[in-house]
Structure formats: structure tokens, C-alpha cells
Design an enzyme around this catalytic site. Structure first.
Site, PDB file in Angstrom:
ATOM      1  N   GLU A 260       0.839  -1.189   0.000  1.00 26.73           N
ATOM      2  CA  GLU A 260       0.000   0.000   0.000  1.00 26.73           C
ATOM      3  C   GLU A 260       0.875   1.240   0.000  1.00 26.73           C
ATOM      4  O   GLU A 260       2.034   1.195   0.411  1.00 26.73           O
ATOM      5  CB  GLU A 260      -0.912   0.024   1.234  1.00 26.73           C
ATOM      6  CG  GLU A 260      -1.935  -1.075   1.234  1.00 26.73           C
ATOM      7  CD  GLU A 260      -2.901  -0.959   2.399  1.00 26.73           C
ATOM      8  OE1 GLU A 260      -2.575  -0.309   3.416  1.00 26.73           O
ATOM      9  OE2 GLU A 260      -3.994  -1.525   2.295  1.00 26.73           O
ATOM     10  N   LEU A 261       0.310   2.344  -0.467  1.00 22.67           N
ATOM     11  CA  LEU A 261       1.024   3.605  -0.471  1.00 22.67           C
ATOM     12  C   LEU A 261       1.353   4.044   0.942  1.00 22.67           C
ATOM     13  O   LEU A 261       0.572   3.829   1.864  1.00 22.67           O
ATOM     14  CB  LEU A 261       0.174   4.699  -1.128  1.00 22.67           C
ATOM     15  CG  LEU A 261      -0.102   4.551  -2.613  1.00 22.67           C
ATOM     16  CD1 LEU A 261      -1.102   5.616  -3.062  1.00 22.67           C
ATOM     17  CD2 LEU A 261       1.174   4.654  -3.415  1.00 22.67           C
ATOM     18  N   LYS A 262       2.477   4.687   1.108  1.00 21.65           N
ATOM     19  CA  LYS A 262       2.878   5.267   2.393  1.00 21.65           C
ATOM     20  C   LYS A 262       2.514   6.744   2.372  1.00 21.65           C
ATOM     21  O   LYS A 262       2.860   7.462   1.448  1.00 21.65           O
ATOM     22  CB  LYS A 262       4.396   5.087   2.575  1.00 21.65           C
ATOM     23  CG  LYS A 262       5.021   5.955   3.645  1.00 21.65           C
ATOM     24  CD  LYS A 262       4.695   5.442   5.027  1.00 21.65           C
ATOM     25  CE  LYS A 262       5.473   6.195   6.085  1.00 21.65           C
ATOM     26  NZ  LYS A 262       4.773   7.334   6.649  1.00 21.65           N
ATOM     27  N   PHE A 263       1.783   7.174   3.377  1.00 21.31           N
ATOM     28  CA  PHE A 263       1.441   8.586   3.515  1.00 21.31           C
ATOM     29  C   PHE A 263       2.293   9.188   4.612  1.00 21.31           C
ATOM     30  O   PHE A 263       2.505   8.562   5.644  1.00 21.31           O
ATOM     31  CB  PHE A 263      -0.042   8.754   3.862  1.00 21.31           C
ATOM     32  CG  PHE A 263      -0.940   8.428   2.709  1.00 21.31           C
ATOM     33  CD1 PHE A 263      -1.238   9.381   1.759  1.00 21.31           C
ATOM     34  CD2 PHE A 263      -1.469   7.161   2.567  1.00 21.31           C
ATOM     35  CE1 PHE A 263      -2.053   9.077   0.689  1.00 21.31           C
ATOM     36  CE2 PHE A 263      -2.287   6.846   1.497  1.00 21.31           C
ATOM     37  CZ  PHE A 263      -2.582   7.803   0.554  1.00 21.31           C
ATOM     38  N   ASP A 264       2.784  10.380   4.379  1.00 22.66           N
ATOM     39  CA  ASP A 264       3.592  11.056   5.394  1.00 22.66           C
ATOM     40  C   ASP A 264       2.680  11.798   6.344  1.00 22.66           C
ATOM     41  O   ASP A 264       2.242  12.909   6.079  1.00 22.66           O
ATOM     42  CB  ASP A 264       4.580  12.030   4.740  1.00 22.66           C
ATOM     43  CG  ASP A 264       5.764  11.322   4.139  1.00 22.66           C
ATOM     44  OD1 ASP A 264       6.094  10.236   4.634  1.00 22.66           O
ATOM     45  OD2 ASP A 264       6.359  11.848   3.198  1.00 22.66           O
TER      46      ASP A 264
END
Length: 147
Positions: A25-29
Site C-alpha cells: 500500500e502507499l505510504k502517507f507522510d
């Protein structure tokens, strides 16, 4: 009520791997956040610090009693890109009230039932039913498909 979130674990030898049982899954900051509704909505960091008063814009969500969502609170800037530095400014500031968004990626409890023993794909299905998306609450799974 605080429930510890599931944390990342290293792969064997800390090497990338490919497996049918793995989901990327995408990593969100942002800042890891638990949204809990036992008696009322409360927000917790992964270290069990209650931060409900810091994000009043996240209190307006229709969750069933006994539900705990796991995700990240993010602050987006240019073209919707998450910005960790701006998120930290917002987190620490009493004056800066740029609105944040909670991106849910897992569900820990649903209607009073601990669901952490279920397979991830089943928890993702429950997550889809747990809340209605809004400007302040989105599902990472839906956001991932849009991006």
C-alpha cells in the site's frame, strides 16, 4: 479506550519479497492515529497519547459504538500531496488550524468485536462499511485506487 495498533515488522533479512499473501500500500507522510468510539470519539497516537483536542475537525464522524480505526492523519498541500513538515507544524501549533484528513487503513474493533484476528482482506471489507467517507475521513484502500 486505547488499543495498541499493529506495527510494521521487518521481513526476513530485511529484504523485499513477493508473496500472494502480501499486500503493498502507499505510504502517507503523516502521524499514526487511532480513532476510537467507545462512549465518544477519541483520538490517540500510537504511543497512547490522547490528542482529541488537537483535531476538532475529526470529531464529526458517524462510527458505531465499539469501533476503532487505525490510520494516519495527514495534511495535504500542492495538488493534494501529503506534507509531513506541515503536518508537524499543525500538530505542534496552537494557532495553525489548517484542516487535516484521516486516512484509514485498518480496523481494530468493529461494533465491539476485536477483528485483529481476521485476514486483512476481511478487515478491509469491514473498513469499507465502518464509516462514510467525507472531506476529513477517507479509506486508504479507496484513495489508493483513485491515485
Amino acid at each position: 479506550m486505547f488499543i495498541s495498533p499493529m506495527l510494521l515488522q521487518y521481513a526476513e533479512n530485511n529484504l523485499p519479497f513477493d508473496s500472494e499473501s502480501t499486500r503493498c500500500e502507499l505510504k502517507f507522510d503523516g502521524i499514526r492515529l487511532l480513532v476510537s468510539k467507545m462512549d465518544r470519539i477519541r483520538l490517540y497516537t500510537r504511543h497512547n497519547n490522547e490528542v482529541t483536542s488537537l483535531f476538532p475537525e475529526l470529531l464529526d464522524i458517524d462510527l458505531s459504538a465499539g469501533t476503532v480505526l487505525d490510520g494516519e492523519v495527514i495534511l495535504t498541500v500542492d495538488q493534494g500531496k501529503p506534507d509531513f513538515e506541515e503536518m508537524m507544524i499543525r500538530y505542534k501549533s496552537k494557532r495553525d488550524k489548517i484542516k487535516v484528513t484521516f486516512v484509514a487503513f485498518d480496523i481494530i474493533k468493529y461494533k465491539g468485536i476485536d477483528v485483529t484476528g481476521l485476514p486483512l482482506h476481511k478487515r478491509k471489507d469491514l473498513l469499507e462499511d465502518a464509516f462514510v467517507e467525507s472531506l476529513r475521513y477517507v479509506s486508504k484502500w479507496k484513495l489508493h485506487r483513485i491515485l
